[in-house]
Design an enzyme around this catalytic site. Structure first.
Site, PDB file in Angstrom:
ATOM      1  N   ASN A 127     110.606 -83.386 -49.616  1.00 59.15           N
ATOM      2  CA  ASN A 127     110.354 -83.091 -51.017  1.00 59.15           C
ATOM      3  C   ASN A 127     108.867 -82.956 -51.331  1.00 59.15           C
ATOM      4  O   ASN A 127     108.483 -82.220 -52.233  1.00 59.15           O
ATOM      5  CB  ASN A 127     110.938 -84.199 -51.915  1.00 59.15           C
ATOM      6  CG  ASN A 127     112.281 -83.825 -52.486  1.00 59.15           C
ATOM      7  OD1 ASN A 127     112.696 -82.674 -52.437  1.00 59.15           O
ATOM      8  ND2 ASN A 127     112.971 -84.800 -53.045  1.00 59.15           N
ATOM      9  N   CYS A 128     108.030 -83.665 -50.587  1.00 62.07           N
ATOM     10  CA  CYS A 128     106.595 -83.694 -50.901  1.00 62.07           C
ATOM     11  C   CYS A 128     105.953 -82.305 -50.916  1.00 62.07           C
ATOM     12  O   CYS A 128     105.223 -81.979 -51.849  1.00 62.07           O
ATOM     13  CB  CYS A 128     105.857 -84.635 -49.957  1.00 62.07           C
ATOM     14  SG  CYS A 128     106.394 -86.355 -50.130  1.00 62.07           S
TER      15      CYS A 128
END
Length: 191
Positions: free
Chosen positions: A50-51
């Site tokens: 997700n980062c």
């Protein structure tokens, strides 16, 4: 205890930033934040899932942050060396023109109360800090839920508006230029 309206604790760490043709390592400290609005966006770790989507989202909004006079700092518990390689190997992260801050000692993540002791990682935390180093907003949530940076931009502008206009408050879904409220006895029970 809430971090809202508390002073940023002294810190000093290293970051990777690529603002031109070539990247460089820089030192980031509490002194770096003084005198301007800052947005600290904590993430679990480099090379995760997700980062990069959040970094790309922040990169796509970076001009709005700059126009508002704010600097963005992405913070993970990795080193600045990891951030350099991450920037070079991920198309999404490669869009970042703001500092990617390493916190391998976990001092910064602990100071902002986003450190996960059992994992050695950070929760997703977003903090807006005023030029006097006071924390004005804090959003912390579980790592599986990515953020929408447009909401961070909105909160930054609301914090800047209320700082420049004491006595005014920004209602729900307030956007720059929209009507604000002046709290008073006359408004009680009327909204």
């Amino acid at each position: 205890m809430s971090l809202i309206n508390t002073q940023v604790q002294p810190f000093k760490t290293e970051a990777f930033v690529n603002r031109g043709v070539k990247g460089e390592f820089i030192t980031v400290s509490d002194e770096s934040l003084k005198g301007k609005w800052s947005v600290l966006i904590f993430m679990p770790a480099a090379f995760t899932f997700n980062c990069p989507t959040e970094i790309e989202d922040a990169a796509n909004s970076y001009e709005e942050f700059k126009k508002a006079g704010a600097e963005v700092y992405i913070v993970t518990t990795d080193t600045h060396f990891s951030h350099k390689v991450w920037h070079e190997t991920s198309d999404a992260v490669g869009k970042a023109k703001f500092p990617l801050v390493g916190d391998p000692t976990h001092k910064l993540t602990k100071a902002f109360d986003v450190y996960i002791e059992e994992e050695g990682l950070a929760l997703r935390g977003t903090f807006i800090i005023n030029p006097e180093l006071m924390i004005k907003t804090a959003e912390i949530h579980s790592d599986e839920i990515a953020r929408d940076v447009s909401e961070t931009v909105r909160k930054l502008k609301a914090a800047q508006f209320t700082a420049a206009n004491p006595g005014q408050v920004c209602p729900a879904k307030w956007k720059e230029g929209a009507k604000t409220l002046t709290p008073s006895l006359d408004l009680v029970g009327k909204i």
